[in-house]
Write a protein that holds these residues in place. Structure first.
Motif, mmCIF file in Angstrom:
data_model
loop_
_atom_site.group_PDB
_atom_site.id
_atom_site.type_symbol
_atom_site.label_atom_id
_atom_site.label_comp_id
_atom_site.label_asym_id
_atom_site.label_seq_id
_atom_site.Cartn_x
_atom_site.Cartn_y
_atom_site.Cartn_z
ATOM 1 N N THR A 1 0.811 -1.226 0.000
ATOM 2 C CA THR A 1 0.000 0.000 0.000
ATOM 3 C C THR A 1 0.837 1.264 0.000
ATOM 4 N N ALA A 2 2.100 1.173 0.391
ATOM 5 C CA ALA A 2 2.960 2.359 0.395
ATOM 6 C C ALA A 2 4.415 1.931 0.298
ATOM 7 N N GLY B 1 6.712 4.176 -7.064
ATOM 8 C CA GLY B 1 5.522 3.527 -7.587
ATOM 9 C C GLY B 1 5.399 3.730 -9.069
ATOM 10 N N PRO B 2 4.298 3.320 -9.574
ATOM 11 C CA PRO B 2 3.119 2.888 -8.836
ATOM 12 C C PRO B 2 3.341 1.519 -8.194
ATOM 13 N N GLU C 1 -1.306 -3.323 -7.662
ATOM 14 C CA GLU C 1 -2.614 -3.394 -7.017
ATOM 15 C C GLU C 1 -2.995 -4.816 -6.619
ATOM 16 N N GLU C 2 -2.322 -5.821 -7.194
ATOM 17 C CA GLU C 2 -2.632 -7.209 -6.892
ATOM 18 C C GLU C 2 -1.941 -7.636 -5.598
ATOM 19 N N THR C 3 -2.448 -8.720 -5.015
ATOM 20 C CA THR C 3 -1.747 -9.307 -3.880
ATOM 21 C C THR C 3 -0.699 -10.268 -4.435
ATOM 22 N N THR D 1 11.005 2.687 3.192
ATOM 23 C CA THR D 1 9.934 2.268 4.102
ATOM 24 C C THR D 1 8.798 1.695 3.274
ATOM 25 N N TRP D 2 8.149 0.661 3.802
ATOM 26 C CA TRP D 2 7.052 0.020 3.096
ATOM 27 C C TRP D 2 5.923 -0.314 4.067
ATOM 28 N N ARG D 3 4.734 -0.455 3.506
ATOM 29 C CA ARG D 3 3.554 -0.872 4.275
ATOM 30 C C ARG D 3 2.745 -1.786 3.366
#
Length: 103
Positions: A28-29, A43-44, A47-49, A69-71
């Motif tokens: 998500t980030a 990014g982008p 959007e997929e898992t 950093t990631w989320r």
């Protein structure tokens, strides 16, 4: 797991970031901050898992110290986050021009 790995010292600027998780997640980030600079979103983000996430670095990075950093959100809706520190020394031609002290 990540490429570059946490605490990695790289000779050349990476062209992409690869994050590998133990299960599928949705990123998500993703931000990258250089020494003394403002965090920049990468990014982008996909959007997929996925279990393995690859994001190209489109910014022109220079030698220095970086914080990535990631989320991400897992299938169970838990939010996980982390950070990776790495350094970029510069190209091998830059390194060969350095004068090293005598041992």
């Amino acid at each position: 797991e990540s490429v570059p790995a946490d605490s990695a010292v790289l000779v050349e600027v990476p062209k992409e970031i690869v994050l590998t998780f133990s299960t599928d997640v949705r990123l998500t980030a993703l931000t990258l901050q250089g020494s003394g600079g403002e965090p920049q979103k990468l990014g982008p983000v996909p959007e997929e898992t996925e279990q393995r996430v690859l994001v190209a670095i489109q910014q022109n990075l220079v030698p220095g110290i970086y914080l990535l950093t990631w989320r991400a959100v897992g299938a169970d809706t838990h939010v996980v986050s982390g950070e990776i520190h790495f350094s970029v020394l510069g190209s091998s031609s830059t390194l060969s021009n350095r004068v090293l002290p005598e041992p």
